[in-house]
Design a protein around this motif. Sequence first.
Motif, short mmCIF file in Angstrom:
data_model
loop_
_atom_site.label_atom_id
_atom_site.label_comp_id
_atom_site.label_asym_id
_atom_site.label_seq_id
_atom_site.Cartn_x
_atom_site.Cartn_y
_atom_site.Cartn_z
N UNK A 32 0.81 -1.22 0.00
CA UNK A 32 0.00 0.00 0.00
C UNK A 32 0.84 1.27 0.00
N UNK A 33 1.83 1.34 0.88
CA UNK A 33 2.68 2.53 1.00
C UNK A 33 3.28 2.57 2.38
N UNK A 34 4.21 3.48 2.58
CA UNK A 34 4.87 3.58 3.88
C UNK A 34 5.33 5.00 4.15
N UNK A 35 5.37 5.36 5.42
CA UNK A 35 5.89 6.67 5.79
C UNK A 35 4.88 7.52 6.54
N UNK A 36 5.12 8.81 6.50
CA UNK A 36 4.32 9.80 7.23
C UNK A 36 3.10 10.19 6.40
N UNK A 37 1.91 9.87 6.89
CA UNK A 37 0.69 10.16 6.13
C UNK A 37 0.33 11.65 6.17
N UNK A 41 6.19 15.73 1.39
CA UNK A 41 6.89 15.15 0.24
C UNK A 41 6.44 13.71 0.04
N UNK A 42 6.04 13.40 -1.19
CA UNK A 42 5.61 12.05 -1.53
C UNK A 42 6.38 11.56 -2.74
N UNK A 76 16.92 13.98 4.37
CA UNK A 76 15.48 13.78 4.35
C UNK A 76 15.18 12.44 5.04
N UNK A 77 14.77 12.45 6.29
CA UNK A 77 14.48 11.18 6.98
C UNK A 77 13.37 10.41 6.27
N UNK A 78 13.61 9.13 6.03
CA UNK A 78 12.62 8.32 5.31
C UNK A 78 11.27 8.32 6.02
N UNK A 79 11.27 8.35 7.35
CA UNK A 79 10.00 8.31 8.07
C UNK A 79 9.26 9.64 8.05
N UNK A 186 12.21 26.13 0.19
CA UNK A 186 11.54 27.31 -0.37
C UNK A 186 10.09 27.38 0.10
N UNK A 187 9.45 26.20 0.18
CA UNK A 187 8.05 26.13 0.59
C UNK A 187 7.89 26.17 2.11
N UNK A 188 9.01 26.10 2.81
CA UNK A 188 8.97 26.13 4.28
C UNK A 188 8.47 24.85 4.91
N UNK A 189 8.64 23.72 4.22
CA UNK A 189 8.11 22.45 4.73
C UNK A 189 9.17 21.35 4.79
N UNK A 190 10.44 21.72 4.73
CA UNK A 190 11.50 20.70 4.75
C UNK A 190 11.60 20.05 6.12
N UNK A 191 11.50 18.71 6.19
CA UNK A 191 11.71 18.04 7.47
C UNK A 191 13.19 18.13 7.85
N UNK A 192 13.48 18.01 9.12
CA UNK A 192 14.88 18.08 9.54
C UNK A 192 15.15 17.02 10.59
#
Length: 199
Positions: A32-37, A41-42, A76-79, A186-192
């Motif tokens: 189905x998929x994995x990660x942060x719902x 970033x997808x 970019x953490x995979x989770x 740029x979009x202000x949504x980069x995970x860290x």
Amino acid sequence: MENRNAEWQELEARCRDCRACPLGQTRTNNVFGTGDTGASLMFVGEAPGEQEDKTGIPFVGAAGKLLDRYLYAVDLPRDKVYIANILKCRPPHNRDPEEGEQDACIGYLREQFRLIRPRVVVCLGRIAAMRLIRPDYRITREHGQWVQKGGVWMTAVYHPSALLRDLSKREDMLRDMWAIRQKLEELGVAPCVEDTANE
């Protein structure tokens, strides 16, 4: 939020029980998929491979391990991202997904988009790019270029499996991954890393 979680669980259950195309009869696991719902970033690939079919998790084989290295390289953490495929079941012998199979399965991906609401979508490889960006997309010529569709920034990069076969494309991939990181900033949504460390 509770309603969204319920919708997600219902979607996953429907997908798990799907027999809309013959691949539903031959799979070991639905992938189905994995990660942060709730990810900004997808990543979207084309279809599960052998290891994914065994585990039910996308991008865990050799190509997935290479993707992990690129994610790590650009912090970019995979989770903190979400990873899925156009097809949720493995085609025999890892052949390319047929158009009818894509048509039967694309609704699940659309529902995933609707619930996740990513700001940036990255197509992994030409098949995903041809389905999501433009039917005549040329990955060797257009990888790393940005388009905006429905308020979402979209780009395509080489599929990690292509990089296993052709080492000369790896530098291009790294540049494209840094550009993805920059777009998120740029979009202000980069995970860290701090986001992950504080959980």
